[in-house]
Write a protein that holds these residues in place. Structure first.
Motif, PDB file in Angstrom:
ATOM      1  N   ARG A 163     -10.144  11.117   2.293  1.00  0.00           N
ATOM      2  CA  ARG A 163      -8.500  10.115   0.628  1.00  0.00           C
ATOM      3  C   ARG A 163      -7.291  10.703   0.889  1.00  0.00           C
ATOM      4  NH1 ARG A 163     -13.433  13.673  -3.290  1.00  0.00           N
ATOM      5  NH2 ARG A 163     -15.127  12.145  -2.347  1.00  0.00           N
ATOM      6  N   GLU A 164      -6.589  10.491   1.789  1.00  0.00           N
ATOM      7  CA  GLU A 164      -5.689  10.649   1.739  1.00  0.00           C
ATOM      8  C   GLU A 164      -4.898   8.892   1.534  1.00  0.00           C
ATOM      9  OE1 GLU A 164      -4.057  12.726   4.585  1.00  0.00           O
ATOM     10  OE2 GLU A 164      -5.713  12.532   6.098  1.00  0.00           O
ATOM     11  N   LEU A 165      -5.756   7.917   1.631  1.00  0.00           N
ATOM     12  CA  LEU A 165      -5.655   6.817   1.258  1.00  0.00           C
ATOM     13  C   LEU A 165      -6.081   6.174   0.134  1.00  0.00           C
ATOM     14  CD1 LEU A 165      -5.468   5.356   5.430  1.00  0.00           C
ATOM     15  CD2 LEU A 165      -3.299   6.147   3.892  1.00  0.00           C
ATOM     16  N   ARG A 166      -5.252   4.562  -0.353  1.00  0.00           N
ATOM     17  CA  ARG A 166      -5.351   4.550  -1.063  1.00  0.00           C
ATOM     18  C   ARG A 166      -6.367   3.588  -1.348  1.00  0.00           C
ATOM     19  NH1 ARG A 166      -0.430   1.170  -3.907  1.00  0.00           N
ATOM     20  NH2 ARG A 166      -1.559  -0.323  -4.799  1.00  0.00           N
ATOM     21  N   LYS A 167      -7.909   3.664  -2.070  1.00  0.00           N
ATOM     22  CA  LYS A 167      -9.282   2.490  -1.535  1.00  0.00           C
ATOM     23  C   LYS A 167      -9.118   2.182  -3.118  1.00  0.00           C
ATOM     24  CE  LYS A 167     -11.916   6.885  -1.130  1.00  0.00           C
ATOM     25  NZ  LYS A 167     -12.093   6.529   0.179  1.00  0.00           N
ATOM     26  N   ASP A 168      -8.268   1.658  -3.840  1.00  0.00           N
ATOM     27  CA  ASP A 168      -7.415   0.215  -4.207  1.00  0.00           C
ATOM     28  C   ASP A 168      -6.842  -1.078  -3.802  1.00  0.00           C
ATOM     29  OD1 ASP A 168      -5.044   1.439  -3.989  1.00  0.00           O
ATOM     30  OD2 ASP A 168      -4.320   0.471  -6.088  1.00  0.00           O
ATOM     31  N   MET A 169      -6.865  -0.627  -2.568  1.00  0.00           N
ATOM     32  CA  MET A 169      -5.991  -1.438  -1.282  1.00  0.00           C
ATOM     33  C   MET A 169      -6.916  -2.092  -0.485  1.00  0.00           C
ATOM     34  SD  MET A 169      -2.710  -0.883   0.456  1.00  0.00           S
ATOM     35  CE  MET A 169      -1.717  -0.866  -1.104  1.00  0.00           C
ATOM     36  N   ASP A 170      -6.795  -2.961  -0.138  1.00  0.00           N
ATOM     37  CA  ASP A 170      -7.502  -3.873   1.091  1.00  0.00           C
ATOM     38  C   ASP A 170      -7.220  -3.323   2.564  1.00  0.00           C
ATOM     39  OD1 ASP A 170      -9.574  -5.789   2.221  1.00  0.00           O
ATOM     40  OD2 ASP A 170      -7.854  -6.187   3.392  1.00  0.00           O
ATOM     41  N   VAL A 171      -8.008  -2.567   3.016  1.00  0.00           N
ATOM     42  CA  VAL A 171      -8.693  -1.930   4.476  1.00  0.00           C
ATOM     43  C   VAL A 171      -6.834  -2.903   5.817  1.00  0.00           C
ATOM     44  CG1 VAL A 171      -9.731  -1.565   6.466  1.00  0.00           C
ATOM     45  CG2 VAL A 171     -10.318  -0.614   4.600  1.00  0.00           C
ATOM     46  N   GLU A 172      -7.425  -4.340   5.338  1.00  0.00           N
ATOM     47  CA  GLU A 172      -6.823  -4.665   5.996  1.00  0.00           C
ATOM     48  C   GLU A 172      -5.101  -5.214   5.659  1.00  0.00           C
ATOM     49  OE1 GLU A 172      -7.507  -5.709   9.381  1.00  0.00           O
ATOM     50  OE2 GLU A 172      -9.481  -5.916   9.201  1.00  0.00           O
ATOM     51  N   MET A 173      -4.851  -4.691   5.048  1.00  0.00           N
ATOM     52  CA  MET A 173      -3.875  -5.129   4.227  1.00  0.00           C
ATOM     53  C   MET A 173      -3.303  -3.469   4.373  1.00  0.00           C
ATOM     54  SD  MET A 173      -0.835  -6.187   3.035  1.00  0.00           S
ATOM     55  CE  MET A 173      -1.814  -7.383   1.744  1.00  0.00           C
ATOM     56  N   ILE A 174      -4.157  -2.381   4.667  1.00  0.00           N
ATOM     57  CA  ILE A 174      -3.637  -1.290   4.673  1.00  0.00           C
ATOM     58  C   ILE A 174      -2.964  -1.131   6.139  1.00  0.00           C
ATOM     59  CG2 ILE A 174      -3.274   1.548   5.565  1.00  0.00           C
ATOM     60  CD1 ILE A 174      -5.364   0.886   2.673  1.00  0.00           C
TER      61      ILE A 174
END
Length: 263
Positions: A163-174
């Motif tokens: 839970r350190e990364l945004r969940k509202d952003m596409d995984v491939e974008m991250i």
């Protein structure tokens, strides 16, 4: 570590001329090893397949029989080079315990290792990323997407699970943001080591370099990090910094990614 696109890549365009047989594997490996040194020293365009063959005492046609073309040979060299780099999650357990951004900080502080011990594969990675033609670069991108040699996708999922990364952003974008920014920043760090006067006439003090790394990680955290995790990340940075400081000794450390560094 090169960027990743959202779509699954098609199979590489380089077709094997002859399926590799067990008895020819050793010969192929010798050719790739010699070619890696040759490409690293001469660059992609100035490298000559004939010179590589002569150095091995084999016919030039034998190289083409195994790899089809100069592009095909370099492609195999590139794959071996980037596969030799550590993956993100190869960081020590105490660093992994600090979380996603502590791991990023850890590898960035070890970027200089590439100049001391891994300069040949890093040089090959640079040539593949910046010094080849468009068709070969397309094949390299396909390889990076399909194989993910730096373990970037697993690393991003590690950050999501914590839970350190945004969940509202596409995984491939991250994944793409991480690859693009990490690759360019690490290249900048290494360029500063190779040519200290390029960015600053008097080079760069270690303290300033550490400050740049921390600023870069903070920018990434604001871009892709989960806001509530910010306080936890500050503590993780302290852990990483302490380990990094303790690691500046003769003991061998692996660096990059990088990446380098794909995915």
């Amino acid at each position: 570590m090169s960027g990743i696109a959202s779509n699954r890549a098609a199979p590489p365009l380089y077709h094997a001329v002859t399926p590799a047989r067990p008895r020819s594997d050793a010969k192929r490996s010798r050719i790739v090893e010699a070619a890696m040194q040759h490409f690293a020293e001469h660059g992609y365009h100035a490298a000559r397949v004939g010179d590589i063959a002569s150095g091995l005492g084999i016919a030039k046609g034998s190289v083409f029989q195994h790899f089809g073309s100069k592009d095909g040979l370099f492609f195999e060299v590139y794959k071996r080079a980037v596969r030799s780099f550590p993956k993100y999650l190869d960081a020590p357990p105490e660093i992994r315990a600090g979380g996603f951004f502590a791991i990023l900080h850890y590898w960035l502080t070890r970027t200089e290792h590439l100049l001391r011990e891994d300069w040949i594969p890093y040089r090959i990675a640079l040539l593949g990323n910046y010094g080849t033609d468009l068709n070969l670069r397309r094949e390299i991108n396909r390889f990076l997407i399909t194989e993910d040699p730096y373990g970037t996708v697993l690393f991003v999922r590690f950050g999501l699970d914590r839970r350190e990364l945004r969940k509202d952003m596409d995984v491939e974008m991250i994944v793409s943001i991480l690859d693009w920014t990490m690759e360019r920043f690490q290249d900048a760090l290494l360029t500063a080591e190779l040519d200290p006067g390029l960015f600053r006439r008097q080079g760069e003090l270690a303290e300033k370099k550490e400050a740049r790394i921390q600023q870069f990680v903070s920018v990434l955290q604001r871009a892709i990090g989960d806001a509530p995790a910010a306080s936890r990340t500050e503590a993780a940075k302290e852990i990483s910094a302490k380990v990094s400081s303790a690691g500046r000794n003769p003991q061998r450390h692996i660096g990059k990614v990088a990446r380098t560094n794909r995915a």
